[in-house]
Design a protein around this motif. Sequence first.
Motif, PDB file in Angstrom:
ATOM      1  N   LYS A  28      41.889   7.047 -16.380  1.00 28.62           N
ATOM      2  CA  LYS A  28      42.602   7.910 -15.443  1.00 28.62           C
ATOM      3  C   LYS A  28      42.913   7.143 -14.155  1.00 28.62           C
ATOM      4  O   LYS A  28      42.089   6.384 -13.655  1.00 28.62           O
ATOM      5  CB  LYS A  28      41.716   9.108 -15.119  1.00 28.62           C
ATOM      6  N   ILE A  29      44.117   7.329 -13.627  1.00 31.78           N
ATOM      7  CA  ILE A  29      44.424   6.692 -12.351  1.00 31.78           C
ATOM      8  C   ILE A  29      44.510   7.760 -11.267  1.00 31.78           C
ATOM      9  O   ILE A  29      45.019   8.852 -11.488  1.00 31.78           O
ATOM     10  CB  ILE A  29      45.747   5.884 -12.379  1.00 31.78           C
ATOM     11  N   ASP A  30      44.021   7.409 -10.105  1.00 34.18           N
ATOM     12  CA  ASP A  30      44.074   8.340  -8.986  1.00 34.18           C
ATOM     13  C   ASP A  30      45.379   8.114  -8.237  1.00 34.18           C
ATOM     14  O   ASP A  30      45.472   7.222  -7.405  1.00 34.18           O
ATOM     15  CB  ASP A  30      42.885   8.114  -8.052  1.00 34.18           C
ATOM     16  N   SER A  31      46.369   8.907  -8.580  1.00 33.67           N
ATOM     17  CA  SER A  31      47.640   8.743  -7.874  1.00 33.67           C
ATOM     18  C   SER A  31      47.707   9.787  -6.755  1.00 33.67           C
ATOM     19  O   SER A  31      46.954  10.755  -6.729  1.00 33.67           O
ATOM     20  CB  SER A  31      48.804   8.929  -8.838  1.00 33.67           C
ATOM     21  N   ASN A  32      48.611   9.548  -5.856  1.00 34.16           N
ATOM     22  CA  ASN A  32      48.826  10.480  -4.753  1.00 34.16           C
ATOM     23  C   ASN A  32      49.347  11.803  -5.320  1.00 34.16           C
ATOM     24  O   ASN A  32      50.422  11.826  -5.929  1.00 34.16           O
ATOM     25  CB  ASN A  32      49.848   9.848  -3.789  1.00 34.16           C
ATOM     26  N   PRO A  33      48.628  12.903  -5.148  1.00 33.97           N
ATOM     27  CA  PRO A  33      49.105  14.170  -5.739  1.00 33.97           C
ATOM     28  C   PRO A  33      50.455  14.605  -5.183  1.00 33.97           C
ATOM     29  O   PRO A  33      51.190  15.346  -5.832  1.00 33.97           O
ATOM     30  CB  PRO A  33      47.996  15.161  -5.369  1.00 33.97           C
TER      31      PRO A  33
ATOM     32  N   LYS B  95      46.811   1.529 -15.904  1.00 30.94           N
ATOM     33  CA  LYS B  95      45.639   1.467 -15.025  1.00 30.94           C
ATOM     34  C   LYS B  95      45.517   0.096 -14.365  1.00 30.94           C
ATOM     35  O   LYS B  95      45.283  -0.009 -13.169  1.00 30.94           O
ATOM     36  CB  LYS B  95      44.393   1.778 -15.858  1.00 30.94           C
TER      37      LYS B  95
END
Lengths: 261, 196
Positions: A28-33, B95
Amino acid sequence: MLINSIAVLAGLGFAVGVMLVIASKVFKIDSNPLIDDVASLLPGANCGGCGFAGCAACAEAIVEQGAPVNSCPVGGFEVAKQIGALLGQEVTESEKEFPFVRCQGGNQHCTTLYDYHGVENCKVALMLCDSRKGCTYGCLGLGTCVQACQFGALSMGEDGFPVVNKALCTSCGNCIAACPNGVLTFARDSEKVHVLCRSHDKGKDVKAVCEVGCIGCKKCEKECPAGAIRVTEFLAEIDQEKCTACGACVAICPQKAIELR
Amino acid sequence: MAESLFTIFLEGVFIKNFLLIQFLGLCSFVGVTKDLKSASGMSGAVVFVMAMAATVSFALYNFILVPLKLEFLRTIAFIVVIAALVQLVEFIVRKHVPALYRSLGIYLPLITTNCAVLGAVLLNVMNDYDLAQSVVFGVAAGLGYTVAMLMMAAIRERSDLVEVPKSVGRGVTYAFFIATIMSMSFVNFFGVIPLE
């Protein structure tokens, strides 16, 4: 056999599905919501009118790289306003531009060099020979711009010209990019006077192939009270900043190549 | 062992080159070879997918489909496997190499329907390769793809700088001219390994 087949395929699908779910959690990548929020406001046509790879790329550029909130020409003012509200930016409406056909030669006024029986595409026709029309600058009338429009805003008119339906047009510019002869350009609605010709040929050569092409006679240049017209390389061009839409040039033009709309 | 691993490897890379001899996977060959960077990224992804697909499909075919006498399901089963692997690669690339992910764009998911990958695993089954041979052939097929992709990208990068006749045009038309010439030169590898 049948039960086995179904069981194997279903089992395979299930196993693969479980694996992918796990993988999507692991990677999972933490992208800007905000990017997703902006992307959900965009039309999702992925037409490329904004100059980015697609709507997702456009949303990312707006949020992260500071691209203007009105980057999307398709969404127009409404979408820009919503994105602006999301990002806390003030948006002012700018006038929309529509594609405009700068040629009126068509099948009626311009000579045809040969019968073309091939792919209905101006680019293909141009590869075959310089032009199928006597004029090498004008509209070939095979509808490449119509095919390029994803929104159904262009259609072929009776005289072999594309007709723009402004209600459907989103100003994405795909048709303008598609035209190999550059016959289509953007024009604002407030711009009233247009030269309907793109030919830089000498007057004599224009007259030989087209009844309504600009011959570079400079009558309009002399007649214009606002000094808004200049003839360069045998083609009149109108400076829309200076033009007052008085109609003097339209009246004097011997070729009827200038239009007041 | 009918064929040595080395022979299979050379065959996969040069003699049965997927792009230039078998004409599989041409959409990425023309679409992603505009610059070396995305061509090498795409090739890396394809090598990985082909090697994994060869392994997984071998296990699937020999341990599930053959015992159950369901060999006729191999095409659809392999497609499922390949699609899943491509998704996996997509997650990983997204990723860890976001720049590559963006430059590959639509072509990364397109490996799913890249006939070269399906062709590699189906050829493995048709040739009755064992596990080692399958993996070697899968990797070799991927490397053959890489060789062709990198050559194509290198040529296109250079030819972008020269004058091209207008009638030939640029882009796809021109790429197919290059591909044809490269393909003709690869035919010369046919004689390198004597066929038994």
